[in-house]
Motif scaffolding. Structure first.
Motif, short mmCIF file in Angstrom:
data_model
loop_
_atom_site.label_atom_id
_atom_site.label_comp_id
_atom_site.label_asym_id
_atom_site.label_seq_id
_atom_site.Cartn_x
_atom_site.Cartn_y
_atom_site.Cartn_z
N TYR A 5 0.88 -1.20 -0.18
CA TYR A 5 -0.01 0.07 0.03
C TYR A 5 0.96 1.19 -0.04
CZ TYR A 5 -3.78 -3.19 1.42
OH TYR A 5 -4.65 -4.20 1.47
N LEU A 6 0.60 2.25 -0.79
CA LEU A 6 1.21 3.49 -0.79
C LEU A 6 1.02 4.21 0.51
CD1 LEU A 6 2.22 2.92 -3.71
CD2 LEU A 6 1.75 5.17 -4.30
N SER A 7 -0.11 4.01 1.18
CA SER A 7 -0.63 4.83 2.29
C SER A 7 -1.29 4.06 3.09
CB SER A 7 -1.30 6.12 1.92
OG SER A 7 -1.77 6.81 3.25
N GLU A 8 -1.18 3.96 4.44
CA GLU A 8 -1.99 3.12 5.30
C GLU A 8 -3.18 3.90 5.39
OE1 GLU A 8 0.47 2.25 8.88
OE2 GLU A 8 1.86 0.85 7.69
N ASP A 9 -3.33 5.26 5.21
CA ASP A 9 -4.38 5.92 5.76
C ASP A 9 -5.20 6.34 4.73
OD1 ASP A 9 -3.46 5.99 8.29
OD2 ASP A 9 -1.93 7.79 7.97
N GLU A 10 -4.84 6.16 3.45
CA GLU A 10 -5.76 6.55 2.25
C GLU A 10 -5.72 5.43 1.28
OE1 GLU A 10 -4.07 9.97 0.57
OE2 GLU A 10 -3.77 10.98 2.54
N ALA A 70 13.60 -5.18 -8.10
CA ALA A 70 12.69 -4.01 -7.51
C ALA A 70 11.49 -3.77 -8.53
CB ALA A 70 13.65 -2.94 -7.59
N ALA A 71 10.72 -3.18 -7.80
CA ALA A 71 9.47 -2.59 -8.40
C ALA A 71 8.94 -1.32 -8.08
CB ALA A 71 8.30 -3.54 -8.05
N VAL A 72 8.29 -0.58 -9.02
CA VAL A 72 7.77 0.73 -8.54
C VAL A 72 6.28 0.92 -8.99
CG1 VAL A 72 8.14 1.76 -11.06
CG2 VAL A 72 8.08 3.10 -9.17
N THR A 73 5.58 1.45 -7.93
CA THR A 73 4.18 1.63 -8.08
C THR A 73 3.92 3.08 -7.88
OG1 THR A 73 3.98 1.36 -5.58
CG2 THR A 73 3.75 -0.65 -6.98
N ALA A 74 2.80 3.87 -8.61
CA ALA A 74 2.77 5.08 -8.63
C ALA A 74 1.29 5.33 -8.49
CB ALA A 74 3.31 5.79 -9.91
N THR A 75 0.81 6.36 -7.77
CA THR A 75 -0.50 7.05 -7.96
C THR A 75 -0.15 8.35 -8.79
OG1 THR A 75 -0.15 8.61 -6.01
CG2 THR A 75 -1.10 6.33 -5.58
N LYS A 76 -0.96 9.16 -8.88
CA LYS A 76 -0.96 10.44 -9.74
C LYS A 76 0.07 10.93 -9.29
CE LYS A 76 -5.45 10.49 -12.12
NZ LYS A 76 -6.79 11.39 -12.43
N GLU A 77 -0.03 11.17 -7.82
CA GLU A 77 1.00 12.11 -7.03
C GLU A 77 2.22 11.69 -6.48
OE1 GLU A 77 -2.49 12.23 -6.57
OE2 GLU A 77 -3.17 13.62 -7.72
N GLN A 78 2.39 10.46 -6.55
CA GLN A 78 3.63 9.76 -5.79
C GLN A 78 3.85 8.65 -6.29
OE1 GLN A 78 2.83 8.64 -1.38
NE2 GLN A 78 0.90 9.13 -1.69
N LYS A 83 10.17 -5.18 1.21
CA LYS A 83 10.36 -4.04 1.95
C LYS A 83 10.11 -2.85 1.05
CE LYS A 83 12.63 -5.94 5.95
NZ LYS A 83 13.90 -6.08 6.75
N ASN A 84 9.75 -1.63 1.33
CA ASN A 84 9.89 -0.25 0.74
C ASN A 84 11.20 0.25 0.72
OD1 ASN A 84 9.49 2.76 1.25
ND2 ASN A 84 8.10 1.87 -0.41
N ARG A 85 11.57 0.59 -0.38
CA ARG A 85 12.82 1.40 -0.45
C ARG A 85 12.86 2.95 -0.25
NH1 ARG A 85 16.49 -1.52 -5.19
NH2 ARG A 85 16.33 -3.60 -4.59
N GLY A 86 11.47 3.35 -0.36
CA GLY A 86 11.18 4.80 -0.22
C GLY A 86 10.06 5.47 -1.19
N TYR A 87 9.36 6.42 -0.45
CA TYR A 87 8.27 6.94 -1.02
C TYR A 87 8.85 8.51 -1.72
CZ TYR A 87 5.34 3.53 1.50
OH TYR A 87 5.07 2.43 2.04
N TYR A 88 8.12 8.76 -2.83
CA TYR A 88 8.53 9.85 -3.53
C TYR A 88 7.40 10.88 -3.78
CZ TYR A 88 12.63 7.37 -3.60
OH TYR A 88 13.93 6.51 -3.09
#
Length: 328
Positions: A73-78, A93-101, A111-116
């Motif tokens: 999940y990109l966010s636990e709250d949204e 590795a893999a990359v996942t994207a919403t419109k803004e991040q 494991k997550n390597r970073g949010y941008y």
């Protein structure tokens, strides 16, 4: 490929969980998203799938045993819907994207390597290089951005005049292919931002792909123009031969031996093409959900497996296998 999602998101959300797939040409089917998928990616050998689900984040599947490996999940709250994703060519590795991040993930540990967070406009498509070092994304304002996640170096490509629809990145991250609504696709050097080739079309460019061995590029317009380019010369190698006046490709994959091209479409169609001639060799249909509206399916990803088969992930939420029986 990304322009298709705005047309199908409403129907995907309304898919019925208990519905059964309509007939397809698959020899095997496995459910990967009960309520339908919004995007998907496959490793080059079809071993792993990433599936953006409507309700449960991104599911990572090990296709060799058909087992769920991770859930991201990109966010636990949204409830942020992932609209674009990719797996590194080496599967690391893999990359996942919403419109803004976007977020980068380790395929071995989960494991997550970073949010941008992106600073302006919104993401239309995204790609990642070997080892997960470089990320390329195309924005709605026509800007393509290449990021070195190790050093933080960031370069913007400003060649496009309108929104970008599709991007592809060479395995080493040094070359980008971007296509947009300005009827153009550009192959450019990510170290300098310089254009290597410009590929012109008679309509907006909706899909692009690179042969991992740097032999060919694929670009497709929205009006009967899907071209394979020779990357040693920049000249046209072949043009896919089909009758439809308008045809959108939602998935593309070059075979390792550069003899075949596999494509998927938003109308359930899966096809195998001869790269040298542009001739369509085989046709298949993926499954659609019985109660989905419209009664169709978008092929989001396709890959060649090691046992003479094609594997797909589609908006129906199914992973499907198709046997390759070539007469030529």
């Amino acid at each position: 490929m990304r322009i298709i999602r705005t047309l199908i998101v409403t129907s995907l959300i309304s898919l019925t969980i208990a519905c059964q797939p309509q007939q397809s040409d698959a020899i095997k089917q496995y459910p990967h998203a009960a309520s339908g998928a919004y995007d998907a990616a496959l490793t080059s050998d079809g071993h792993y799938s990433l599936v953006s689900t409507v309700e449960h984040g991104v599911a990572v599947w090990d296709n060799q045993v058909n087992a769920l490996k991770f859930q991201w999940y990109l966010s636990e709250d949204e409830q942020n819907l992932v609209i674009a994703l990719d797996i590194a060519p080496d599967g690391s590795a893999a990359v996942t994207a919403t419109k803004e991040q976007f977020a980068v993930w380790d395929m071995a540990t989960g494991k997550n390597r970073g949010y941008y967070q992106i600073d302006k406009s919104h993401i239309r498509d995204i790609a990642i290089s070997k080892e997960g070092r470089y990320v390329l994304y195309g924005r709605a304002d026509g800007v393509a951005v290449h990021v070195d996640l190790q050093t933080g170096r960031r370069i913007e490509f400003l060649g496009h005049q309108e929104k970008i629809n599709a991007v592809a990145l060479s395995p080493n991250g040094f070359y980008a292919l971007t296509g947009g609504n300005d009827y153009s696709a550009y192959l450019w050097d990510t170290r300098s931002g310089q254009v290597v080739y410009r590929f012109n079309h008679a309509s907006r460019v909706t899909q692009v792909a690179l042969d991992p061995q740097a032999r060919f590029a694929f670009t497709a317009g929205s009006k009967k123009q899907a071209i394979i380019w020779d990357l040693t010369t920049g000249a046209q190698h072949s043009n896919l031969q089909y009758i439809a006046r308008q045809k959108i490709f939602s998935a593309v994959r070059f075979s390792d031996d550069a003899k075949w091209l596999a494509t998927g479409s938003p109308s359930r169609e899966l096809a195998l093409w001869n790269i040298d001639t542009g001739e369509r060799v085989l046709d298949y249909l993926v499954a659609a959900r019985e109660h989905s509206q419209p009664k169709s399916a978008v092929v989001f990803a396709v890959a060649f497996t090691g046992n003479n088969q094609l594997i797909t992930e589609s908006s129906s939420g199914l992973s499907e296998y198709f046997e390759i029986k070539r007469s030529k």
